[in-house]
Design a protein around this motif. Structure first.
Motif, mmCIF file in Angstrom:
data_model
loop_
_atom_site.group_PDB
_atom_site.id
_atom_site.type_symbol
_atom_site.label_atom_id
_atom_site.label_comp_id
_atom_site.label_asym_id
_atom_site.label_seq_id
_atom_site.Cartn_x
_atom_site.Cartn_y
_atom_site.Cartn_z
ATOM 1 N N UNK A 1 0.822 -1.209 0.000
ATOM 2 C CA UNK A 1 0.000 0.000 0.000
ATOM 3 C C UNK A 1 0.860 1.265 0.000
ATOM 4 N N UNK B 1 2.902 1.941 2.412
ATOM 5 C CA UNK B 1 3.107 2.382 3.790
ATOM 6 C C UNK B 1 4.506 2.006 4.254
ATOM 7 N N UNK C 1 -4.451 6.299 14.606
ATOM 8 C CA UNK C 1 -4.025 6.776 13.299
ATOM 9 C C UNK C 1 -5.136 7.613 12.680
ATOM 10 N N UNK C 2 -4.807 8.836 12.341
ATOM 11 C CA UNK C 2 -5.771 9.717 11.675
ATOM 12 C C UNK C 2 -5.392 9.837 10.211
ATOM 13 N N UNK C 3 -6.391 10.086 9.354
ATOM 14 C CA UNK C 3 -6.099 10.245 7.934
ATOM 15 C C UNK C 3 -5.858 8.893 7.291
ATOM 16 N N UNK C 4 -5.177 8.881 6.160
ATOM 17 C CA UNK C 4 -5.004 7.607 5.464
ATOM 18 C C UNK C 4 -3.535 7.278 5.217
ATOM 19 N N UNK C 5 -2.660 7.795 6.090
ATOM 20 C CA UNK C 5 -1.239 7.536 5.869
ATOM 21 C C UNK C 5 -0.648 6.512 6.831
ATOM 22 N N UNK C 6 -1.514 5.856 7.595
ATOM 23 C CA UNK C 6 -1.067 4.811 8.522
ATOM 24 C C UNK C 6 0.012 5.265 9.513
ATOM 25 N N UNK C 7 0.017 6.536 9.824
ATOM 26 C CA UNK C 7 0.975 7.019 10.816
ATOM 27 C C UNK C 7 0.295 7.001 12.191
ATOM 28 N N UNK C 8 0.991 6.454 13.147
ATOM 29 C CA UNK C 8 0.436 6.411 14.493
ATOM 30 C C UNK C 8 0.732 7.703 15.237
#
Lengths: 501, 1021
Positions: free
Chosen positions: B536, B538, B657-664
């Motif tokens: 993906x 990520x 995780x907010x948004x769609x970048x899979x960042x914690x």
């Protein structure tokens, strides 16, 4: 020395989101899975040798699994742990120095109260009478009446709707802020709460009027933040992924997380491990086809086999049918583990299911463990729901809203009646955790008679029957078993729901 | 006028005794006997030779006209002059007023055990020692006078005066004696750490005189005593088919399945003739100014499960002790240094999810061991496609492939001390010690595929951890003795401070370089996994590193003791200790622990004079004291905020995780409630007993009766989930232990045969008091016996700690009539669709249904009675010793089978199942569900046993080979655990393991203690 600065409060707020996430990522019996098992969308399913806990739920019959009197202990604990974090933050807000950022105060409070309301709403729907704590306490608190709990939920949601600035988390910036609570999410959830409470209990004393609730929904529509996607199947990964060359998946058909139809979602990440990171969608693996990878569908544990009567309910022109249901024979899927599957019907859930690459390996990120690395978000409220709720509550634009949903599904217009809307909801929101509660809010007897059935299935490859009895549903009034461990710990202060002792 | 006097010193048996001191009375002139017991020195006719040797009566011989003086040493059977080690000092045994027991180092060494605690088993009444696993190097569960808490119940170990040492790593050959302080009065000088008893270890020191070199070696072969008897393929097929039919499923057509195996998993799991060996070299000696003891040891023990590659323990030990007198003995300085280097690896011996042996119980015999290449190596051996059940793991393959771990530990216990005696009877002593550890662990998770549930197919993982820390203890004491004719006083005051600090570092990463893809190369530097993008897009971080400090801990203590006796007839002791610990919040840090004890030596009274022929010594004693327990983690009084740093399986991250970048995004939350009022756990104990010597000093008797009440337990009670965070540690709950102990020792000679008999036994009753939770119960864990199993043990008012809680059964339903009659009598049934052959769960409250209210006390895992005996005999160079110990009144919960898996194998016990009216009244019909296997007395077995832990037969060849250098050359054969008498049908009845530390006797597939046959030599030069 925590809860002093705005940064502390923001961090604690993330802790509250995490608390809500843990109701799925801790791996306990999830609200979503329960909602589907209880509904007439799916049976319990699971492996042919697994315990019969899901069967006890599906049939509202504890004798299916007499020893299982703690099915919800983890779930119950997860929810109260999340609520505790919200209560703790709310109780500390007065001590936080907001001088540098005064506007943050009510936004943080609004988001926190929304999360608390959402968690109580799940709890009160599952168990009806639950202890209502609005401040942290270790006391042995008795169960509150549903009226008190729903009032608290409505109050929290009204606060969130009124105080989270409309531009706090604009859709335009969804790539960064999807998952955040917005005032629109609060208004939409309030409508869901209103419809369920007034429908199931037949009283209208929530402290908010129907007109106010509808006005909230109209605000969501008028904001122009949200819209229906053109393609229904673009909402779901497994419905829109296409196996492609070089062992890849063509994902271009998927609208992605935080698309314009998402009003509120429970977010997940693929970073889950066994060393303290709990961010994954732990129930997704339950929904996958048992031990069967068939790209783009990934394997799972075969829970929630789809009821044939739901399959039959779709019109053959309805685009939502193939977007929602995996038809194992119809899609020529071979090698399905029928021997290992309980209550096999030939159909599986396509909206929430793991995905797989063409070579049959699981398609997840992280440590690529199909059991824990799943991160498909759970869309709690979708814009189509806002439209259909507004239509149901008597919006002047009811017909337009209703038709918009039907047209997208490839169907023609139909009169916007209560019965038609509810039927539409069944098909539009199949496997989205809404059906059971939509049935229940039509009244216990309607729900019980609709859910009761006798159906032939295959378990471990041999003939089996699912028998769901109306009397069992009526006895429980549609509510679940309070975990025995908690009743014991409370020394009897907590009282078990009828039908589960 | 002096002349040369020659002589020879021998035992009663005639064997020469080397190293005996021979001194001219009133002088420092003297010599010692040589290897042949011979000596010579210049003496005049008026001289008197004083002949002394430890353990023998000192004799005086007038020289007169003799030129050849042969002396037969008389053993000092009257050990009344013995001294025993007490807290911060020594005391004459005859003046001891508390309840303690001393075991000599020789007794321990004879056992040839790896761990000194194993050698102590059955030697000290009231000290229950059970192995928690038979894996080499496994911990022992030591309980002194009954479980006093559900928290940490192990005793305090004090090694050479330094508290908190690790006894398990000591080489038993280095130990001079072990003293166990059992009653509160003896232990109270150790205050807040002594609630569970104190074990004092004294290591060997040198003595003035001739230097001595010893070399001890043994080697042996180990085997499993009894393997669990599992169904073979034919039996398994019969049972599976019958279960399917009984559950309404179709019969199973095994004939259509090709390639079904008949695997005897047990035979694969256990290694035959696993080796063990040990070598110890010791050197002692000294002059009247300095003494020293040096030793060097190597030990290796292979595990009987899997063998050396997966289960092994290796120890290198070094020790030097020395002591030096300065300024005519006014100042004495010395040091102890123990250094151990331990290398070990092991299989999992924990609960059902981390228990390597258990896998073999739950895999069908129809699954193959190997697929094709007959190797467990990379590339992995895929055995998932068993035609019978693809969920069958491969316990042997899993063990040989995935158990890749190595632990290296270095532990050093060192101290220097100085003792100053500026004036007569006044002594100052100061000990500064360093207890240092460093560990280094690594593990490797390779690729494997053994079943659809048991696989790792994506990447290998290499992990390395290190940690080190040190405890510095400084203790200072001043002692003053005052002898006012018949009144004798001894006073001691002291203080002690302790500080612990340490740090740890850990890391793991994916995938080794392809040419290094095995465990021997599994180091982080050889890994290639780096941050990469997944499909993906990520970012995936494959490397995890972490490090941090261990919690700093400090303690300060002040203590004092006063001893008094009048003519060694009336004895009195009082102690007091004040402890301050950083484990508690300010305001609750200090605790005071007093004790008193008194003794009356009746045999010294005039009225007893007439009895002295048979009653050589009789002392009554009584004691009372309070001791504490602070054995909890640091900072339990505070409420921590979890901030997603230092993430571990017990410290979960709070990311979202907010948004769609899979960042914690890191969050924070309070993970536990605080309890600033946390304070000491207190144990109060009263002891009454006597010590006696009768029948010409040949029979020793020690008897004790005690009541021990432990209150204000440091416990983490279960908390209502509505609280929302973990419960804090609180003070609450109590338990009373009452018991009696008796020790008898007999030693005598018959002609040249010398023999000793020792028997000891202890009875303890454990009863829990009120528990401070809403329901008055501390609940045991769930999911412990099989998947989704319920709680089966708990702590509750009126019962023993950790009693087994479950259904009673009343046999099986034999017929439909039987079922009807049962229900008509008002009894409930648990089975939804009850059939003949199902279990009759007893409706104890007779309410017409079976539910948790019917569960009741099914016994407990800790024994009520523990006992031991030992026999020793010596005859003309031959020696024989037998040691045995056992337990009674304990129950064992056996759960080998995961009843949630219908394909799991059974033990052959299932062949006695019910198959029709009258066929069985115990083992229910087989079904595919576990409804007949809810936790009931069917799981509970009597755990009584008697184990002959040691039989050794030796002969001293130095009697045949005369050499002036060699004073002893004993060769021996020895058997350990050769015989175990028990009715328990499992692999080993000695099960210290429990799923919580306050429960024992839970057999989930226990790593049994091996049976060992060994031979060895003892050389003394």
């Amino acid at each position: 020395n925590f809860y002093r600065t705005v940064a502390d409060a923001e961090m604690a707020l993330v802790g509250c989101y995490d608390g809500y996430q843990r109701t799925s990522s801790n791996g306990n019996l999830a609200f979503y899975v329960t909602s589907e098992v209880l509904s007439d969308n799916t049976y319990g399913g699971t492996g042919s040798t697994d315990g019969r806990g899901y069967q006890a739920l599906d049939r509202f019959d504890p004798s299916q699994s007499p020893a299982d009197n703690n099915l919800f202990n983890g779930t119950w604990s997860d929810y109260y742990a999340g609520i505790f974090r919200c209560n703790k933050l709310l109780s500390k807000l007065d001590g936080v120095n907001f001088e540098s950022k005064p506007e943050a105060r009510v936004r943080i409070e609004g988001e926190t109260r929304f999360l608390r309301a959402l968690m109580y709403f799940d709890l009160v729907r599952l168990f009806e009478k639950v202890p209502l704590l609005t401040a942290p306490t270790t006391d042995n608190v008795p169960q509150a009446s549903p009226a008190e709990i729903y009032k608290q939920i409505a109050e929290d949601l009204k606060f969130a709707a009124a105080n989270i600035p409309a531009d706090a988390y604009p859709k335009a910036n969804a790539a960064q802020n999807d998952g955040r609570v917005t005032s629109y999410a609060a208004k939409a959830l309030l409508a869901r709460v209103y419809l369920f409470y007034t429908g199931y209990y037949g009283v209208d004393d929530l402290g908010v009027t129907k007109a106010e609730v509808l006005a909230g929904l109209e605000d969501v529509v008028a904001s122009n933040e949200f819209g229906l996607l053109t393609e229904y199947k673009a909402l779901w990964p497994a419905s829109s992924y296409v196996p492609a060359a070089n062992n890849t998946l063509d994902r271009s058909g998927y609208a992605g997380e935080g698309n314009k139809e998402t009003v509120f979602a429970q977010k997940f990440n693929n970073t889950q491990d066994y060393n303290g990171n709990v961010d994954g969608n732990r129930w997704l693996v339950m929904m996958g086809m048992r031990n069967t990878n068939w790209s783009p569908y990934g394997k799972g544990w075969g829970a929630c086999t789809v009821e044939p009567k739901l399959v039959a309910a779709f019109d053959s022109d309805d685009k939502r049918k193939s977007a929602s249901i995996i038809d194992i024979a119809g899609e020529s899927i071979t090698g399905f583990d029928v021997k290992g599957q309980r209550e096999y019907t030939g159909y599986s859930n396509k909206k929430y299911t793991p995905t797989a690459l063409p070579d049959g390996s699981s398609n997840t990120g992280g440590s690529n463990d199909f059991q824990i690395s799943q991160d498909q978000d759970f869309v709690v409220i979708r814009y189509a729901d806002v439209l259909l709720m507004a239509a149901e509550m008597g919006s002047p634009n009811a017909q337009t809203y209703y038709d918009a949903v039907r047209t997208r599904a490839g169907l023609s217009s139909r009169a916007v009646t209560q019965a038609n809307i509810l039927e539409e909801r069944r098909l539009e929101f199949a496997f989205e955790g809404l059906r059971y509660w939509d049935l229940l809010r039509q009244g216990l007897s309607t729900a019980a008679s609709t859910l009761a059935e006798t159906q032939d299935v295959l378990s471990a490859g041999v003939a089996d029957q699912v028998v769901i009895k109306e009397a069992d549903i009526t006895k429980t009034r549609g509510f679940m078993q309070i975990p025995t461990t908690q009743i014991t710990l409370s020394n009897g202060v907590l009282v078990q729901n009828n039908g589960w002792n | 006028q002096t002349q040369l006097i020659k002589g020879k010193i021998a035992e009663v048996t005639g064997s020469p005794v080397p190293g005996v001191n021979i001194i001219l009375k009133g002088t420092s002139v003297g010599t010692t006997s040589d290897a042949n017991g011979e000596f010579s020195l210049q003496a005049s006719t008026s001289d008197v030779l004083v002949i002394s040797f430890i353990g023998y009566q000192t004799q005086e011989v007038e020289v007169g006209t003799q030129t050849q003086i042969n002396v037969v040493l008389q053993e000092d059977v009257s050990t009344l002059t013995e001294v025993v080690v007490v807290g911060y000092g020594e005391q004459k045994k005859k003046l001891v007023t508390g309840a303690n027991v001393q075991v000599a180092g020789e007794t321990l060494q004879k056992q040839n055990q790896v761990n000194p605690l194993q050698a102590l088993q059955g030697q000290a009444p009231g000290v229950s020692i059970m192995s928690t696993s038979g894996q080499p190097g496994a911990d022992m569960k030591v309980v002194v006078r009954g479980l006093g808490t559900i928290g940490n119940s192990g005793p305090l170990y004090v090694i050479d005066g330094v508290p908190n040492g690790d006894i398990s790593i000591l080489n038993p050959n280095d130990i001079k004696s072990i003293d166990v302080l059992k009653d509160a009065a003896s232990a109270a000088i150790y205050g807040a750490q002594a609630a569970n008893g104190v074990v004092l270890v004294t290591t060997k020191t040198g003595s003035a005189g001739k230097s001595q070199v010893t070399f001890d070696a043994y080697t042996g072969l180990q085997n499993v005593n009894r393997k669990a008897d599992m169904l073979n393929a034919d039996q398994y097929k019969t049972i599976m088919n019958e279960a399917a039919l009984n559950s309404g499923s179709a019969p199973i057509d095994f004939s259509s399945m090709n390639g079904l195996a008949d695997t005897k998993w047990m035979d694969y799991m256990f290694k035959k003739n696993a080796k063990t060996s040990n070598y110890t070299l010791g050197i002692t000696g000294g002059s009247d100014k300095s003494t020293y003891a040096i030793s060097l040891g190597y030990l290796n023990q292979e595990g009987i499960v899997g063998g050396k590659a997966v289960s092994n323990y290796e120890r290198y030990s070094f020790r030097t002790n020395s002591e030096h007198k300065l300024y005519d003995g006014i100042l004495k300085v010395g040091q102890h240094l123990n250094f151990n280097y331990i290398k070990n690896n092991g299989v999992d011996v924990g609960n059902q999810y981390s228990n390597t042996v258990r896998g073999a119980f739950n895999t069908s015999p129809l699954s193959p061991v190997y697929s094709d290449n007959n190797l467990y190596d990379s590339p992995y051996n895929d055995t998932r496609n068993s035609p019978w059940y693809n969920g069958d793991g491969n316990p042997y393959g899993f063990m040989m492939t995935t158990v890749n771990n190595r632990n290296n530990a270095q532990k050093m216990l060192a101290d220097v001390f100085a003792e100053l005696a500026p004036i007569k009877n006044l002594k100052f002593k100061s000990i500064l010690s360093l207890n240092y550890y460093s560990t280094d662990y690594r593990s490797f998770k390779p690729l494997y595929q053994f079943s659809v549930y048991s696989y790792n197919s994506d990447h290998t993982t290499t992990s390395q951890n290190t940690s080190n820390g040190n405890t510095i203890t400084w203790s200072n004491t001043a002692t003053y003795d005052l002898d006012l004719n018949d009144h004798y006083f001894s006073a001691m005051i002291g203080m002690e401070t302790q500080r612990f600090q340490g740090s740890k570092l850990s890391g793991s990463n994916w995938n080794l370089l392809s040419q290094f893809n095995d465990f021997s190369h599994a180091y982080l530097s050889n890994t290639v996994g780096q941050a990469h993008l997944d499909s993906d897009g990520n970012v995936i971080e494959t490397r995890v590193v972490g490090g941090g400090p261990e919690n700093l801990y400090r303690r300060v203590s002040y203590f004092a003791r006063l001893s008094y006796n009048y003519k060694e007839k009336y004895l009195f002791n009082g102690t007091i200790r004040r402890d301050g610990s950083s484990r508690f919040a300010q305001g609750n840090r200090w605790g005071v622990f007093p004790s008193f004890s008194a003794g009356w030596v009746l045999s010294n009274e005039n009225f007893a004079a007439g009895l002295s022929d048979w009653m050589n010594f009789f002392k009554l004693r009584a004691s009372w004291g309070q001791v504490g327990n602070q054995d909890i983690l640091d900072f339990q009084y505070a409420a921590p905020i979890n901030t997603s740093t230092n993430v571990s399986s017990t410290n979960l991250a709070a990311n979202y995780t907010f948004g769609n970048n899979n960042v914690n995004v890191p969050g924070a939350y309070p993970s536990r409630f605080s309890n600033p009022s946390l304070k000491w756990e207190t144990s109060e104990q009263t002891d009454i007993g006597f010590d006696a010597k009768t029948l010409g000093n040949r029979l020793d008797i020690a008897f004790d009766y005690y009541i021990k009440t432990t209150k204000d337990w440091l416990v983490t009670p279960p908390i209502l989930a509505t609280a929302g965070a973990a419960a804090p540690v609180i003070n609450g709950g109590s338990v009373k232990n009452r018991g009696v102990e008796l020790g008898l020792n007999w030693s005598a000679n018959v002609g040249e045969l010398k023999y000793q008999l020792g028997v000891n036994g202890a009875y303890n009753k454990n009863t829990v008091g009120a528990i401070p939770t809403d329901d008055g119960i501390i609940h045991g864990l769930t999911n412990m016996l099989y998947d989704n199993s319920e709680e089966f043990y708990r702590a509750q008012n009126g019962y023993a700690i950790g009693y087994f809680w479950g259904f009673k059964t009343a046999g099986l339903f034999q017929s439909q009539d039987d079922i009807v009659a049962w229900k008509e009598a008002g009894n409930g049934v648990l089975q939804n669709d009850v059939r003949p052959g199902d279990v009759k769960y007893v409706d104890t409250n007779h309410d017409g249904k079976i539910d948790s209210n019917d569960k009741t006390d099914l016994g407990h895992g800790m024994p009520n009675v523990t006992f031991g005996f030992n026999i020793g005999a010596q005859y003309k160079g031959f020696d024989l010793s037998i040691t045995a110990y056992g337990a009674a009144g304990n129950k064992i919960v056996q759960s080998y089978r995961n009843h949630a898996n219908k394909y799991a194998n059974y033990t052959t016990e299932i062949l006695d199942r019910w198959t029709g009216e009258g066929t069985s009244n115990r083992i229910p019909r087989v079904t595919e569900t576990n409804v007949n296997w809810q936790f009931s007395d069917l799981y509970v077995h009597n755990g009584d046993y008697l184990r002959i832990s040691n039989i050794a037969l030796g002969y001293d060849l130095s009697r045949l080979i005369k050499s002036s250098y060699l004073s002893k050359m004993r060769v021996y054969v020895q058997g350990q655990n050769l015989f175990t008498f028990t009715k328990y049908n499992g692999m080993d009845p000695e099960i210290g393991y429990g799923t919580d530390k306050w429960v024992a006797g839970v057999d989930l597939g226990y790593y049994p203690r091996p049976k060992i046959v060994m031979m060895g030599v003892n050389f003394k030069f």
